[in-house]
Enzyme design. Structure first.
Site, PDB file in Angstrom:
ATOM      1  N   SER A   1      67.938  47.242 -35.160  1.00  0.00           N
ATOM      2  CA  SER A   1      66.810  46.511 -35.731  1.00  0.00           C
ATOM      3  C   SER A   1      65.734  47.508 -36.187  1.00  0.00           C
ATOM      4  CB  SER A   1      66.310  45.501 -34.696  1.00  0.00           C
ATOM      5  OG  SER A   1      65.522  44.530 -35.296  1.00  0.00           O
TER       6      SER A   1
ATOM      7  N   ASP B   1      73.955  37.959 -39.347  1.00  0.00           N
ATOM      8  CA  ASP B   1      72.623  38.296 -38.820  1.00  0.00           C
ATOM      9  C   ASP B   1      71.616  37.326 -39.454  1.00  0.00           C
ATOM     10  OD1 ASP B   1      70.187  39.398 -38.209  1.00  0.00           O
ATOM     11  OD2 ASP B   1      70.765  41.456 -38.704  1.00  0.00           O
TER      12      ASP B   1
ATOM     13  N   HIS C   1      72.481  39.314 -34.993  1.00  0.00           N
ATOM     14  CA  HIS C   1      71.563  40.462 -34.978  1.00  0.00           C
ATOM     15  C   HIS C   1      71.615  41.229 -33.659  1.00  0.00           C
ATOM     16  CE1 HIS C   1      68.105  42.666 -36.503  1.00  0.00           C
ATOM     17  NE2 HIS C   1      67.499  42.503 -35.339  1.00  0.00           N
TER      18      HIS C   1
HETATM   19  C1  LIG Z   1      61.418  38.401 -23.191  1.00  0.00           C
HETATM   20  C2  LIG Z   1      59.913  38.297 -23.188  1.00  0.00           C
HETATM   21  C3  LIG Z   1      59.524  36.867 -23.492  1.00  0.00           C
HETATM   22  C4  LIG Z   1      59.374  38.708 -21.813  1.00  0.00           C
HETATM   23  O1  LIG Z   1      57.966  38.786 -21.855  1.00  0.00           O
HETATM   24  P1  LIG Z   1      57.137  39.552 -20.741  1.00  0.00           P
HETATM   25  O2  LIG Z   1      57.821  40.814 -20.402  1.00  0.00           O
HETATM   26  O3  LIG Z   1      55.714  39.630 -21.208  1.00  0.00           O
HETATM   27  O4  LIG Z   1      57.276  38.709 -19.460  1.00  0.00           O
HETATM   28  P2  LIG Z   1      57.150  37.198 -19.060  1.00  0.00           P
HETATM   29  O5  LIG Z   1      55.927  37.118 -18.214  1.00  0.00           O
HETATM   30  O6  LIG Z   1      58.454  36.906 -18.469  1.00  0.00           O
HETATM   31  O7  LIG Z   1      56.944  36.279 -20.341  1.00  0.00           O
HETATM   32  C5  LIG Z   1      55.734  36.162 -21.060  1.00  0.00           C
HETATM   33  C6  LIG Z   1      55.431  34.694 -21.327  1.00  0.00           C
HETATM   34  O8  LIG Z   1      56.531  34.107 -22.055  1.00  0.00           O
HETATM   35  C7  LIG Z   1      57.074  32.999 -21.330  1.00  0.00           C
HETATM   36  N1  LIG Z   1      58.518  33.006 -21.507  1.00  0.00           N
HETATM   37  C8  LIG Z   1      59.335  34.061 -21.327  1.00  0.00           C
HETATM   38  N2  LIG Z   1      60.593  33.729 -21.610  1.00  0.00           N
HETATM   39  C9  LIG Z   1      60.580  32.434 -21.988  1.00  0.00           C
HETATM   40  C10 LIG Z   1      61.576  31.509 -22.406  1.00  0.00           C
HETATM   41  N3  LIG Z   1      62.825  31.851 -22.508  1.00  0.00           N
HETATM   42  N4  LIG Z   1      61.196  30.264 -22.726  1.00  0.00           N
HETATM   43  C11 LIG Z   1      59.889  29.895 -22.629  1.00  0.00           C
HETATM   44  N5  LIG Z   1      58.915  30.737 -22.248  1.00  0.00           N
HETATM   45  C12 LIG Z   1      59.250  31.969 -21.923  1.00  0.00           C
HETATM   46  C13 LIG Z   1      56.692  33.246 -19.893  1.00  0.00           C
HETATM   47  O9  LIG Z   1      56.677  32.050 -19.173  1.00  0.00           O
HETATM   48  C14 LIG Z   1      55.320  33.852 -20.058  1.00  0.00           C
HETATM   49  O10 LIG Z   1      54.407  32.816 -20.352  1.00  0.00           O
HETATM   50  P3  LIG Z   1      52.869  32.859 -19.888  1.00  0.00           P
HETATM   51  O11 LIG Z   1      52.282  34.055 -20.591  1.00  0.00           O
HETATM   52  O12 LIG Z   1      52.295  31.564 -20.384  1.00  0.00           O
HETATM   53  O13 LIG Z   1      52.910  33.007 -18.415  1.00  0.00           O
HETATM   54  C15 LIG Z   1      59.269  39.243 -24.216  1.00  0.00           C
HETATM   55  O14 LIG Z   1      59.550  40.575 -23.853  1.00  0.00           O
HETATM   56  C16 LIG Z   1      59.742  39.015 -25.618  1.00  0.00           C
HETATM   57  O15 LIG Z   1      59.484  38.034 -26.254  1.00  0.00           O
HETATM   58  N6  LIG Z   1      60.469  39.945 -26.129  1.00  0.00           N
HETATM   59  C17 LIG Z   1      61.074  39.846 -27.439  1.00  0.00           C
HETATM   60  C18 LIG Z   1      62.401  39.393 -27.234  1.00  0.00           C
HETATM   61  C19 LIG Z   1      63.378  39.535 -28.331  1.00  0.00           C
HETATM   62  O16 LIG Z   1      64.335  38.875 -28.348  1.00  0.00           O
HETATM   63  N7  LIG Z   1      63.159  40.399 -29.296  1.00  0.00           N
HETATM   64  C20 LIG Z   1      64.159  40.660 -30.260  1.00  0.00           C
HETATM   65  C21 LIG Z   1      63.579  41.340 -31.417  1.00  0.00           C
HETATM   66  S1  LIG Z   1      64.982  41.759 -32.409  1.00  0.00           S
HETATM   67  C22 LIG Z   1      65.219  43.328 -32.124  1.00  0.00           C
HETATM   68  O17 LIG Z   1      64.298  44.046 -32.329  1.00  0.00           O
HETATM   69  C23 LIG Z   1      66.554  43.796 -31.601  1.00  0.00           C
HETATM   70  C24 LIG Z   1      66.427  45.012 -30.814  1.00  0.00           C
HETATM   71  C25 LIG Z   1      65.545  44.787 -29.650  1.00  0.00           C
HETATM   72  O18 LIG Z   1      65.922  44.030 -28.751  1.00  0.00           O
HETATM   73  O19 LIG Z   1      64.469  45.375 -29.606  1.00  0.00           O
END
Ligand SMILES: CC(C)(COP(=O)(O)OP(=O)(O)OC[C@H]1O[C@@H](n2cnc3c(N)ncnc32)[C@H](O)[C@@H]1OP(=O)(O)O)[C@@H](O)C(=O)NCCC(=O)NCCSC(=O)CCC(=O)O
Length: 381
Positions: A205, A296, A330
């Site tokens: 990515s 993707d 992806h």
């Molecule tokens: C996975 C999470 C959500 C984890 O976040 P954090 O580490 O801050 O921790 P967390 O406290 O567990 O989560 C933050 C907030 O999101 C909420 N939350 C987390 N996972 C959830 C889910 N599956 N459904 C609903 N809500 C969710 C939590 O309750 C919390 O809400 P509150 O704040 O209300 O308590 C984040 O890192 C994220 O979004 N990452 C991106 C994930 C992704 O798929 N990226 C791909 C990009 S594509 C890409 O680049 C590919 C390569 C790569 O992977 O990099």
């Protein structure tokens, strides 16, 4: 299986036991559940979040020093997902715990703070020297170690490199300086156990375009593995020693939302309209491996790979390999890592679609793993 936050992931399949009451997933076909037919690793690769609260959770392995604990249970009858999910799964006939390790015996995990560099180095067992790799993920940010842990288990010295959202690094994808990545390469090449004088890099990515930039602007990087990336420098300006590479932006008005799920496929601007963002890979003294998921949904990775290759061909270069995978989305992870079609993203505060169908995507993960290791072994010397 539980992740570090306590979210349960589960998969299930329906089998017809033989006359002795045995089920052998390596030989038998599944009649239903998360997959059908013969797919020995279907139960492991097919994990999905079990709780409705975390319906779209992606499985991130954060604690690579401890194995995943998978509880495998056998139940009478062909039950539904609901019957099998925690907290109150149907009674089982038998169960066993299966451990899945990320670090082979003797692999060392070494947290790295070297100048500005933040990451973790994984070293295989033994004196080396081992081929060195700079390993990068994308928009997830933070520090993801699981691919490097597994690369070290297969003979590579792999630096899981954070570049934003970790420790004292920038909080978001704003601007990078090539000197950060040069310092990471310098760190690897100063290490006594790392093969000299060259290293390789892997990026998925956003990490994919960074891998192209490392191979283009850092002479010691001789092999770049690009997984579902872009041929342009996406989003964040990259400061160079002479000048800079601007970031290719998103057009947010082209984001689509269907049933609350974000689809970003049309949102990244077309690199051909912004030539100043394109990475001049034809100047690189390096080899490229392009790995493309043909479904993707996050980015138009096939188009971007084709544009990159066209540029190499126009410059008379043949220093590349490309492999395209049907049914593959992806988020290409290591073999049999649970794959996610759609995952929650904390930036959108909503799920984002990444694409892929389970069986071909999981099969591609295995082929890609073998292909990239062969490529890196060949070109890092
Ligand atoms: C996975 C999470 C959500 C984890 O976040 P954090 O580490 O801050 O921790 P967390 O406290 O567990 O989560 C933050 C907030 O999101 C909420 N939350 C987390 N996972 C959830 C889910 N599956 N459904 C609903 N809500 C969710 C939590 O309750 C919390 O809400 P509150 O704040 O209300 O308590 C984040 O890192 C994220 O979004 N990452 C991106 C994930 C992704 O798929 N990226 C791909 C990009 S594509 C890409 O680049 C590919 C390569 C790569 O992977 O990099």
């Amino acid at each position: 299986m539980k992740d570090i936050r306590g979210v349960h992931f589960m998969s299930y399949a329906h089998f017809i036991a033989n006359d002795e009451g045995k089920v052998d997933v390596s030989r038998m076909e599944s009649q239903g559940g998360h997959y059908k037919g013969h797919f020995p690793m279907g139960l492991i690769g097919g994990f999905k979040p079990a709780s409705s609260e975390f319906k779209y959770a992606r499985f991130f392995k954060r604690d690579v020093e401890t194995p995943n604990e998978v509880k495998v249970s056998v139940h009478e009858g062909h039950l539904s997902e609901e019957d099998l999910c925690p907290p109150d799964p149907a009674p089982h006939l038998a169960w066993v715990t299966h451990l899945r390790h990320y670090m082979a015996p003797g692999v060392k995990r070494i947290p790295v703070r070297y100048g500005k560099v933040r990451g973790t180095l994984f070293l295989p067992q033994g004196p080396g020297p081992f081929p060195g790799v700079v390993d990068m993920f994308g928009g997830t940010g933070g520090l993801l170690e699981y691919r490097s842990a597994q690369l070290a288990s297969r003979g590579f010295a792999s630096l899981a490199l954070a570049f934003f959202g970790y420790d004292d690094l920038p909080k978001s994808l704003e601007e990078f300086n090539i000197t950060y990545f040069e310092e990471a390469v310098e760190f690897l090449l100063k290490h006594e156990k790392i093969l000299k004088p060259n290293v390789g890099t892997i990026g998925i990515s956003k990490g994919g375009d960074l891998a192209l930039s490392l191979a283009t602007y850092i002479p010691e990087v001789k092999a770049a593995v690009w997984i579902n990336g872009c041929n342009a420098n996406v989003q964040s300006t990259l400061q160079l020693h002479h000048g800079k590479l601007p970031g290719l932006k998103y057009d947010i008005s082209k984001l689509q939302v269907v049933d609350g799920v974000f689809d970003t496929c049309e949102a990244l601007l077309n690199p051909e309209d912004y030539p100043e963002t394109i990475i001049p890979i034809e100047k690189a003294d390096a080899n490229f491996l392009f790995l493309v998921g043909l479904v993707d949904r996050n980015w138009k990775s096939e188009l971007y790979a084709d544009l990159a290759i066209k540029r190499l061909q126009q410059a008379g270069r043949d220093n590349y390999e490309v492999h395209k995978y049907e049914g593959t989305g992806h988020l290409i992870e290591c073999p049999y890592s649970p794959y996610a079609h759609t995952t929650y993203h904390s930036v959108t505060r909503a799920p984002v679609v990444f694409g892929g169908t389970m069986v071909p995507h999981l099969q591609a993960q295995l082929q890609i793993w073998n292909t990239l290791r062969k490529f890196l072994t060949r070109f890092i010397r």
